[in-house]
Design an enzyme around this catalytic site. Structure first.
Site, PDB file in Angstrom:
ATOM      1  N   ASN A   1      35.138  48.782  49.561  1.00  0.00           N
ATOM      2  CA  ASN A   1      35.227  48.483  48.126  1.00  0.00           C
ATOM      3  C   ASN A   1      35.067  49.777  47.335  1.00  0.00           C
ATOM      4  O   ASN A   1      35.839  50.086  46.432  1.00  0.00           O
ATOM      5  CB  ASN A   1      34.147  47.486  47.713  1.00  0.00           C
ATOM      6  CG  ASN A   1      34.322  46.120  48.331  1.00  0.00           C
ATOM      7  OD1 ASN A   1      35.438  45.711  48.646  1.00  0.00           O
ATOM      8  ND2 ASN A   1      33.234  45.393  48.522  1.00  0.00           N
TER       9      ASN A   1
ATOM     10  N   THR B   1      35.338  42.950  50.893  1.00  0.00           N
ATOM     11  CA  THR B   1      36.321  42.200  50.111  1.00  0.00           C
ATOM     12  C   THR B   1      37.657  42.924  49.948  1.00  0.00           C
ATOM     13  O   THR B   1      38.714  42.369  50.242  1.00  0.00           O
ATOM     14  CB  THR B   1      35.732  41.863  48.728  1.00  0.00           C
ATOM     15  OG1 THR B   1      34.633  40.977  48.908  1.00  0.00           O
ATOM     16  CG2 THR B   1      36.767  41.197  47.834  1.00  0.00           C
TER      17      THR B   1
ATOM     18  N   LYS C   1      37.438  38.421  40.776  1.00  0.00           N
ATOM     19  CA  LYS C   1      37.281  39.854  41.040  1.00  0.00           C
ATOM     20  C   LYS C   1      38.595  40.598  40.825  1.00  0.00           C
ATOM     21  O   LYS C   1      39.661  40.128  41.259  1.00  0.00           O
ATOM     22  CB  LYS C   1      36.817  40.086  42.473  1.00  0.00           C
ATOM     23  CG  LYS C   1      35.436  39.543  42.803  1.00  0.00           C
ATOM     24  CD  LYS C   1      35.091  39.842  44.260  1.00  0.00           C
ATOM     25  CE  LYS C   1      33.730  39.291  44.644  1.00  0.00           C
ATOM     26  NZ  LYS C   1      33.402  39.563  46.059  1.00  0.00           N
ATOM     27  N   ASP C   2      38.516  41.768  40.216  1.00  0.00           N
ATOM     28  CA  ASP C   2      39.736  42.549  39.973  1.00  0.00           C
ATOM     29  C   ASP C   2      40.434  42.937  41.266  1.00  0.00           C
ATOM     30  O   ASP C   2      41.651  42.764  41.410  1.00  0.00           O
ATOM     31  CB  ASP C   2      39.438  43.789  39.114  1.00  0.00           C
ATOM     32  CG  ASP C   2      38.270  44.623  39.614  1.00  0.00           C
ATOM     33  OD1 ASP C   2      37.891  44.509  40.799  1.00  0.00           O
ATOM     34  OD2 ASP C   2      37.705  45.404  38.797  1.00  0.00           O
ATOM     35  N   ARG C   3      39.691  43.439  42.241  1.00  0.00           N
ATOM     36  CA  ARG C   3      40.308  43.907  43.488  1.00  0.00           C
ATOM     37  C   ARG C   3      40.980  42.763  44.260  1.00  0.00           C
ATOM     38  O   ARG C   3      41.965  42.978  44.969  1.00  0.00           O
ATOM     39  CB  ARG C   3      39.278  44.603  44.375  1.00  0.00           C
ATOM     40  CG  ARG C   3      38.036  43.788  44.725  1.00  0.00           C
ATOM     41  CD  ARG C   3      36.990  44.670  45.433  1.00  0.00           C
ATOM     42  NE  ARG C   3      35.776  43.948  45.791  1.00  0.00           N
ATOM     43  CZ  ARG C   3      34.725  43.803  45.017  1.00  0.00           C
ATOM     44  NH1 ARG C   3      34.735  44.316  43.782  1.00  0.00           N
ATOM     45  NH2 ARG C   3      33.629  43.182  45.449  1.00  0.00           N
TER      46      ARG C   3
END
Length: 561
Positions: free
Chosen positions: A116, A95, A176-178
């Site tokens: 990740n 991701t 998701k933060d990323r």
């Protein structure tokens, strides 16, 4: 004679006046060029919208086509430019790496986001791609000590801000933060992500702001998250029509805590008690729906697409990934998730038309990676596939170092299909690190389900131009990656025997959709091969801005008007 002279004089004077007037109204080459350039700048859309669908395989566009409505995926495909042969050109297909590569126009060899999570060989510990202890959480108790500082290059969102003298807004939004932080870049006005557990809120970091805007607080206080988790998830259409996927109850799907079978319906109000409360929202289609709700609130709250400069909104739909991991790529739950996402996309497109204007925005839609068919399902069909045993592999590697170098202390870490050597120990034992690396690489090829091996030294001194080793090389970062890299067999994963995952350089993980739509975009489709890193140069090209400072992709000119 005198009369004739006067007539000639007057005629000559008029001719000169006309000539002077014509000369004064004709643009010089510089003026003409300037006007053309200004005209082109004025045609830039008011808003760029990047949409990344987490874990979306290209074939979902085709497989579920007849289930989609006319206003979502079909509208993008039929009225935009559909690129049918777009692939990730590196390993690993995770991701954080995918989102970063889309927005930087390059691979981990340059942008530095190699996974990740990865082993930091300088800090001697595993690190997370967006963790940053220099900042604090905004909007919740935890979850916001984040920033994009580990990303070493600029993004297209950064370049747009720089080109406009820091005017215009860049905002990232995801579960998701990323997936919110990395696309929005280093100069973003904001990035927002969803904090689960007992919070159930969209939050941010002091990297961007000191407090949440009023519109975000209003959204968090609206009760939407709680409302979605008080619903029951059932199929959108009659389940008997879901003929594109496996029977609802099969052994290749994972279970939520509290369920005895992976079957509809899902009583979310009950399941949330045993599945992380608000974290459950991430793993069901309503996670995509609340993301769309929040995106609409952001467009209105920030007046995106209404100013004199181009804004950039980076959206990522994360729940598709959670559902894929849980149930696999052939589950009715996954099919229903995409049917519902299609409705969310239709709503978003209608909202953009109403709020920003039909010809005032440009969209690209793609995915950060695809996913593998569940190997245990493949095995049931006599198709090769398998599961990589990490514990046995670690023991195998340690036995190699014991046999050849009389030590089991030469391995510092094994993760992400990379081996990190203990260089201090190797130096103490007066060993040649290249010999150690090559010996291990030569020996581990005999381990079950290892398909390819290569040393970092080889990747630094050899240029691979095709095949799986080229994609491995494109994902190798000399400063950050391990000393020996290896590739499992096709359809072999480090995962449970239910549900799906990703990460390889094989086509099932690399082949993703890419559709451009809206202002400045032509109509059509193409079967030509393009790597994912070509998205950002394409956007940069039609915005007339400099590409990101690490970009290695090329503009896809055929999609542009």
């Amino acid at each position: 004679m005198k009369k004739l002279f006067i007539i000639l004089l007057v005629s000559f004077t008029l001719t000169q006046c006309i000539a002077i007037k014509a000369e004064s109204t004709t643009s010089t080459p510089i003026e003409s060029s300037t006007k053309t350039f200004q005209s082109k700048l004025q045609k830039n859309p008011k808003l760029i919208v990047g949409i990344v669908v987490d874990q979306m395989r290209y074939d979902y566009l085709i497989k579920f086509y007849n289930k989609y409505g006319e206003g979502g995926f079909k509208k993008l495909m039929n009225e935009g430019y559909n690129l049918k042969n777009v692939h990730y050109n590196y390993i690993p297909t995770y991701t954080a790496v995918g989102h970063t590569s889309i927005y930087t126009g390059t691979t981990p060899v340059n942008h530095g986001i190699i996974s990740n999570n990865w082993y930091d060989k300088y800090e001697k510990k595993s690190i997370y791609c967006v963790d940053d202890a220099n900042y604090e959480t905004i909007g919740a108790q935890t979850g916001g000590k984040k920033s994009p500082h580990k990303m070493l290059t600029t993004t297209v969102t950064d370049q747009l801000k720089l080109a406009q003298n820091m005017q215009g807004k860049s905002i990232g939004i995801a579960i998701k933060d990323r997936s919110a932080i990395l696309p929005a870049g280093h100069t973003a006005d904001a990035a927002y992500w969803f904090e689960g557990g007992d919070e159930g809120k969209f939050i941010s970091s002091t990297f961007y702001m000191n407090e949440l805007p009023n519109w975000v607080n209003d959204f968090n206080n609206s009760g939407k998250a709680n409302g979605y988790l008080n619903e029951t998830w059932n199929t959108y259409y009659n389940i008997s029509t879901y003929t594109e996927t496996l029977p609802d109850n099969n052994k290749f799907e994972g279970l939520f805590e509290g369920k005895t079978t992976p079957t509809f319906p899902y009583n979310l109000a009950e399941l949330r008690k045993l599945n992380g409360n608000y974290s459950l929202l991430k793993a069901v289609p309503s996670g995509n729906t609340i993301t769309t709700d929040f995106v609409e609130a952001a467009i209105k709250g920030e007046n995106l697409g209404k100013g004199n400069f181009t804004d950039f909104l980076a959206i990522s739909y994360s729940s598709t990934d959670y559902v894929g991991h849980q149930f696999g790529v052939n589950a009715k739950e996954l099919e229903d998730t995409y049917i519902r996402l299609d409705k969310d996309l239709e709503r978003l497109l209608n909202y953009l038309d109403a709020e920003v204007g039909e010809n005032n925005y440009t969209i690209f839609l793609t995915a950060d990676h695809a996913a593998v068919q569940v190997p245990s399902y493949l095995n049931s069909l006599k198709i090769p596939g398998g599961y990589f045993d990490n514990d046995k592999f670690e023991e195998f590697v340690n036995n190699i170092t014991l046999e050849y170098f009389n030590s089991k202390e030469l391995i510092e870490d094994i993760s992400n299909y990379q081996i990190f050597l203990n260089k201090e120990k190797i130096k103490q034992l007066n060993l040649d690190i290249h010999k150690v690396s090559q010996t291990i690489a030569d020996e581990i090829i005999s381990f079950e389900n290892v398909y390819k091996t290569v040393t970092a030294h080889t990747l630094q001194t050899t240029s691979f131009t095709s095949g799986i080793l080229e994609t491995l090389q494109n994902g190798y970062n000399q400063k950050l990656s391990g000393d020996i890299l290896f590739v499992p067999n096709p359809s072999t994963i480090s995962y449970s025997k239910t549900g799906s995952t990703h990460g390889s350089g094989y086509a099932y993980d690399t082949h993703v959709p890419l559709i451009f739509y809206g202002a400045n975009i032509d109509f059509g489709s193409s079967n030509k091969y393009y790597p994912i890193i070509d998205i950002t140069p394409t956007i940069s090209n039609f915005l007339n801005i400099t590409e990101p400072n690490g970009s290695t992709g090329k503009a896809i000119l055929e999609v542009l008007k």
